[in-house]
Motif scaffolding. Sequence first.
Motif, PDB file in Angstrom:
ATOM      1  N   GLU A   1       0.798  -1.215   0.000  1.00 53.50           N
ATOM      2  CA  GLU A   1       0.000   0.000   0.000  1.00 53.50           C
ATOM      3  C   GLU A   1       0.835   1.272   0.000  1.00 53.50           C
ATOM      4  O   GLU A   1       0.290   2.378  -0.001  1.00 53.50           O
ATOM      5  N   LEU A   2       2.172   1.134   0.016  1.00 53.18           N
ATOM      6  CA  LEU A   2       3.004   2.332  -0.090  1.00 53.18           C
ATOM      7  C   LEU A   2       2.748   2.985  -1.439  1.00 53.18           C
ATOM      8  O   LEU A   2       2.446   2.310  -2.426  1.00 53.18           O
ATOM      9  N   ASP A   3       2.895   4.286  -1.495  1.00 53.78           N
ATOM     10  CA  ASP A   3       2.659   4.998  -2.748  1.00 53.78           C
ATOM     11  C   ASP A   3       3.687   4.605  -3.801  1.00 53.78           C
ATOM     12  O   ASP A   3       4.858   4.356  -3.483  1.00 53.78           O
ATOM     13  N   LYS A   4       3.271   4.590  -5.047  1.00 56.29           N
ATOM     14  CA  LYS A   4       4.147   4.196  -6.151  1.00 56.29           C
ATOM     15  C   LYS A   4       5.376   5.088  -6.275  1.00 56.29           C
ATOM     16  O   LYS A   4       6.376   4.678  -6.855  1.00 56.29           O
ATOM     17  N   ALA A   5       5.362   6.279  -5.700  1.00 53.76           N
ATOM     18  CA  ALA A   5       6.517   7.178  -5.768  1.00 53.76           C
ATOM     19  C   ALA A   5       7.769   6.547  -5.141  1.00 53.76           C
ATOM     20  O   ALA A   5       8.889   6.897  -5.511  1.00 53.76           O
ATOM     21  N   ILE A   6       7.576   5.587  -4.232  1.00 51.30           N
ATOM     22  CA  ILE A   6       8.713   4.935  -3.581  1.00 51.30           C
ATOM     23  C   ILE A   6       9.585   4.192  -4.591  1.00 51.30           C
ATOM     24  O   ILE A   6      10.775   3.997  -4.374  1.00 51.30           O
ATOM     25  N   LEU A   7       9.015   3.806  -5.717  1.00 51.61           N
ATOM     26  CA  LEU A   7       9.771   3.073  -6.738  1.00 51.61           C
ATOM     27  C   LEU A   7      10.931   3.886  -7.283  1.00 51.61           C
ATOM     28  O   LEU A   7      11.921   3.326  -7.756  1.00 51.61           O
ATOM     29  N   LYS A   8      10.840   5.215  -7.213  1.00 58.03           N
ATOM     30  CA  LYS A   8      11.930   6.081  -7.680  1.00 58.03           C
ATOM     31  C   LYS A   8      13.079   6.143  -6.683  1.00 58.03           C
ATOM     32  O   LYS A   8      14.175   6.543  -7.030  1.00 58.03           O
TER      33      LYS A   8
END
Length: 103
Positions: free
Chosen positions: A35-42
């Motif tokens: 559920e972490l925001d997809k922005a963490i992928l960066k």
Amino acid sequence: MGNAFDLDVWVKEARKEPFRFTLAGLVFTMPAAGELDKAILKAVNVDNPSATDIETLLKHGLGDQWKQFDDVPAPLAALGELFRQWQKHEGTPLGESSASADS
């Protein structure tokens, strides 16, 4: 245009129970890892996380609780186990899914 897939509905229905753990008698709560925001992928390599990546993921998961968590001494091995248990709570380790190539 036919019926569109409603991702908002999927997100609401896919919500999992928060992950709770204790350290030094304090209770901490994090969302399920997925559920972490997809922005963490960066910011991290979720397929093969380094120690720094794990810390970044935990910081994002703990949010406002990070400072309190960070102030409590804990061995490095405990952080690794916390990360594994958080992934286990999700049911699928970060970087893997039922659609992954090596399934």
